[in-house]
Design a protein around this motif. Structure first.
Motif: not given
Length: 273
Positions: A36-37, A164-165, A59-65, A167-174
């Motif tokens: 998540x981080x 780019x969400x 978002x700058x980091x994730x867009x770069x990736x 962190x709480x929403x990322x946990x729901x994807x597990x």
């Protein structure tokens, strides 16, 4: 036999390259690693899961990736064009920083982001409350262009979903078979040591508590392992009650003064049923 470790192409405050062995020793096996981080991605780069979900609120980091994942050759060439001696001065740096802050073009921001990361002070990634990148010029003799590191990241990123969400929403994807590694902005060692401005919204003590509760529920109720890195403080030990704690001593390099680069205590908190 010594296994070669892979460095991230970004310099990153609190990066986990120096703790890879300790972290990977605690990470359970699984099909997918969720971060998540993700930050600079040192854990991603030094693990071998078949799938990855890498998230960051910046978002700058994730867009770069995402750009590096899809357009690696073009991105590397365009980024390299900024790594020339005539760009290694304060005037040029602040001109490009202003161009970055004024730009709404995702690709242009991604190219300048790498320049700012390598030419800026100590590799910091910091924004003010208005979302303006405000790291000063770093004054390095010859900033390194991480060509090989970019290529390795781009190759490994073919097995990644980037988001780019919150962190709480990322946990729901597990799901079953997932493993979650969390490297949040750290809880402060003291009231004057609260560095949490990787993105413009910061990371409050309330969010530290929410993360710990989510990890507890995910690890023990959903049976999805969660590993968290953080400072070793009275607060984090209270937050991580119930987790298996591993104590570490880590050198911190935010300050350029050698006498300020002291070892600090860190915790790895593993939630595993």
């Amino acid at each position: 036999m010594t296994i070669k470790k892979n460095r991230a192409f970004l310099k990153w405050a609190g990066g986990k390259y120096g703790l890879i062995d300790a972290i990977t020793a605690q990470l359970p096996e699984g099909k997918k690693l969720i971060e998540p981080f993700v930050g600079a991605g040192s854990v991603f780069l030094n693990t071998d899961y078949s799938q990855y979900l890498l998230n960051d609120i910046n978002p700058d980091l994730i867009n770069l990736y995402k750009i590096l994942q899809l357009q690696s050759k073009q991105y590397i060439a365009d980024s390299a064009s900024l790594f020339v001696p005539e760009n290694n001065n304060a005037d040029c740096y602040y001109d490009l920083r202003q161009k970055f802050n004024l730009s709404t073009d995702i690709y242009e921001r991604a190219v300048i982001f790498l320049y700012l990361n390598r030419f800026g002070y100590n590799g910091l990634c910091r924004y003010n409350q208005k979302g303006i990148f405000n790291v000063p010029f770093g004054r390095y003799l010859a900033p390194y262009f991480p060509h090989k590191e970019l290529e390795y990241f781009a190759e490994k990123a073919q097995h990644v979903t980037f988001t780019c969400l919150p962190f709480e929403k990322v946990f729901t994807r597990a799901r079953a078979g997932s493993v979650i590694y969390c490297d949040p902005p750290y809880a402060p060692i003291s009231k004057t040591a609260f560095f949490n401005s990787y993105a413009s919204n910061g990371f409050s003590l309330e969010k530290q508590s929410i993360l710990a509760n989510l990890a507890n529920k995910t690890g023990f109720e959903r049976n999805i392992p969660v590993l968290i890195s953080n400072h070793d403080t009275e607060l984090t030990r209270k937050l991580y009650q119930g987790a298996v704690l591993t104590e570490l001593q880590v050198s911190r390099f935010i300050s350029q003064k050698s006498d300020a680069r002291k070892k600090v205590g860190e915790l790895l908190a593993l939630y595993l049923r």
